[in-house]
Design an enzyme around this catalytic site. Sequence first.
Site, PDB file in Angstrom:
ATOM      1  N   GLN A 143       4.898  64.756  -9.599  1.00 14.10           N
ATOM      2  CA  GLN A 143       5.331  63.444 -10.073  1.00 14.10           C
ATOM      3  C   GLN A 143       6.235  63.616 -11.295  1.00 14.10           C
ATOM      4  O   GLN A 143       5.921  64.387 -12.204  1.00 14.10           O
ATOM      5  CB  GLN A 143       4.117  62.592 -10.439  1.00 14.10           C
ATOM      6  CG  GLN A 143       4.460  61.155 -10.782  1.00 14.10           C
ATOM      7  CD  GLN A 143       3.251  60.373 -11.243  1.00 14.10           C
ATOM      8  OE1 GLN A 143       2.722  60.635 -12.324  1.00 14.10           O
ATOM      9  NE2 GLN A 143       2.801  59.415 -10.443  1.00 14.10           N
TER      10      GLN A 143
ATOM     11  N   TYR B  66       5.915  52.613 -17.507  1.00  7.47           N
ATOM     12  CA  TYR B  66       6.831  53.624 -18.022  1.00  7.47           C
ATOM     13  C   TYR B  66       8.264  53.203 -17.698  1.00  7.47           C
ATOM     14  O   TYR B  66       8.510  52.107 -17.187  1.00  7.47           O
ATOM     15  CB  TYR B  66       6.458  55.000 -17.483  1.00  7.47           C
ATOM     16  CG  TYR B  66       5.087  55.433 -17.943  1.00  7.47           C
ATOM     17  CD1 TYR B  66       4.825  55.676 -19.292  1.00  7.47           C
ATOM     18  CD2 TYR B  66       4.027  55.554 -17.043  1.00  7.47           C
ATOM     19  CE1 TYR B  66       3.562  56.033 -19.737  1.00  7.47           C
ATOM     20  CE2 TYR B  66       2.750  55.917 -17.470  1.00  7.47           C
ATOM     21  CZ  TYR B  66       2.518  56.162 -18.824  1.00  7.47           C
ATOM     22  OH  TYR B  66       1.269  56.500 -19.262  1.00  7.47           O
TER      23      TYR B  66
ATOM     24  N   ARG C  56       5.785  55.844  -6.699  1.00 10.62           N
ATOM     25  CA  ARG C  56       4.542  55.171  -7.097  1.00 10.62           C
ATOM     26  C   ARG C  56       4.870  53.898  -7.870  1.00 10.62           C
ATOM     27  O   ARG C  56       5.695  53.918  -8.795  1.00 10.62           O
ATOM     28  CB  ARG C  56       3.682  56.094  -7.970  1.00 10.62           C
ATOM     29  CG  ARG C  56       2.242  55.606  -8.100  1.00 10.62           C
ATOM     30  CD  ARG C  56       1.383  56.510  -8.967  1.00 10.62           C
ATOM     31  NE  ARG C  56      -0.011  56.499  -8.516  1.00 10.62           N
ATOM     32  CZ  ARG C  56      -1.056  56.793  -9.280  1.00 10.62           C
ATOM     33  NH1 ARG C  56      -0.881  57.123 -10.555  1.00 10.62           N
ATOM     34  NH2 ARG C  56      -2.272  56.767  -8.794  1.00 10.62           N
TER      35      ARG C  56
ATOM     36  N   GLY D  41      -8.596  59.802  -8.009  1.00  7.46           N
ATOM     37  CA  GLY D  41      -8.416  60.509  -9.261  1.00  7.46           C
ATOM     38  C   GLY D  41      -9.736  60.925  -9.861  1.00  7.46           C
ATOM     39  O   GLY D  41     -10.104  62.094  -9.863  1.00  7.46           O
ATOM     40  N   ARG D  42     -10.491  59.957 -10.363  1.00  7.75           N
ATOM     41  CA  ARG D  42     -11.722  60.263 -11.087  1.00  7.75           C
ATOM     42  C   ARG D  42     -12.722  61.050 -10.238  1.00  7.75           C
ATOM     43  O   ARG D  42     -13.285  62.051 -10.701  1.00  7.75           O
ATOM     44  CB  ARG D  42     -12.344  58.965 -11.607  1.00  7.75           C
ATOM     45  CG  ARG D  42     -11.549  58.330 -12.747  1.00  7.75           C
ATOM     46  CD  ARG D  42     -11.993  56.916 -13.055  1.00  7.75           C
ATOM     47  NE  ARG D  42     -11.648  55.974 -11.993  1.00  7.75           N
ATOM     48  CZ  ARG D  42     -11.869  54.676 -12.060  1.00  7.75           C
ATOM     49  NH1 ARG D  42     -12.457  54.155 -13.126  1.00  7.75           N
ATOM     50  NH2 ARG D  42     -11.516  53.868 -11.071  1.00  7.75           N
TER      51      ARG D  42
END
Length: 382
Positions: free
Chosen positions: A100, A180, A227, A320-321
């Site tokens: 990414q 972002y 994404r 993810g987690r």
Amino acid sequence: MARLFNPIQVGAYTLSHRVVLAPMTRLRTIQPDDIPSPMMADFYGQRASAGGLEIVEAASVSVQARSYLGAASIYHDGQMEGWRAIAKAVHAKGGRVFLQLIHGGRQSHVEMTGGVDPVAPSVVPFDGVALTKDGFVPASPHRALGIEEIPAIVEDFRAAAQRAKEAGFDGVELHAANGYLVDQFIQDGTNQRTDAYGGPIENRVRFLRETLEALISVWGADRVGVRISPSGEWGGISDSDPEATFSYVARLLDSYEIAYLHVIEPRVKGDDTLHHDHPPVATKYLRKHFSGPIIAAGGFDRASAIATVESGDADLVAFGRHFSSNPDLPYRLQHDLPLTPYVRTAFWGGTEADYSDFLTHEETQALESTEENATADEAQNA
């Protein structure tokens, strides 16, 4: 068998299952030069699986693009050996790996940007944070990009994509989410420009189009993903009509025939779940606008992942987690095995502890068997 564990074609690649490692900023690079560390290669290699897809944590495309001390970057030669080690570790297990790419925009601090002010489409007050040697601190005041500066940032993305290719990755993902820089251009709460990059949605996606085309020029569209985070809250981002905005974005991306669209559900903000009982909503309305593979991310467990893929709203699910503490997560999900709890305190920097030292289910079973045998031996010899 549930479709979550069936093969699927994603861009140029045939995957064996649909459980994806989501990109997670873990702040484990070697400082001061953001060099990918050996423990990062261990981490990604451990979580690789034959025919599985990993999306490696956001790598800044320049010094100006950095936001967090310890986060990944890919803009100088000294970083390349570390990136090659990560790609090699995933390929050794038969996996596929995308990197990414990110520009943090206004979510930064002068200590991270080489002393220059963070940049954004427009100057809009916000109370974001950056990570420096003093910990999480308020972001530095940002300035609006001059239109003449934008081509150089697009070139930074292209150069980073080329470096990722040279490092042995299988593709790249454009980070256009979480407030972002790319996301700041897309959403009208942060983009108040009146030139060719602002105003109507057709102009606000121009920076997205240009960065995407830069990545495609290196990789081809079938090795590039994007994404997005419709209605996301991270980074003080907002839009007056997010469903209309991101439906347009999805149609635009569909026209490029990219490898996949990666969608973060708005029930998640960063590494926190805001709305535990909310069903997926973003993938549901985007599905009719994007014909390629959709990866859903944000707050999924085994049951909800299976359900969203069975419904057709998404084709793959990124974790993810749960993946952070279960290196063999695809196997555990397929066989409905218990999951090792993740350790939140280790998310944002640290050592190998609670990062690359988690055991697979098989290793845990073997360890427990060894301990049981040792206990039995002690009892027998007592």
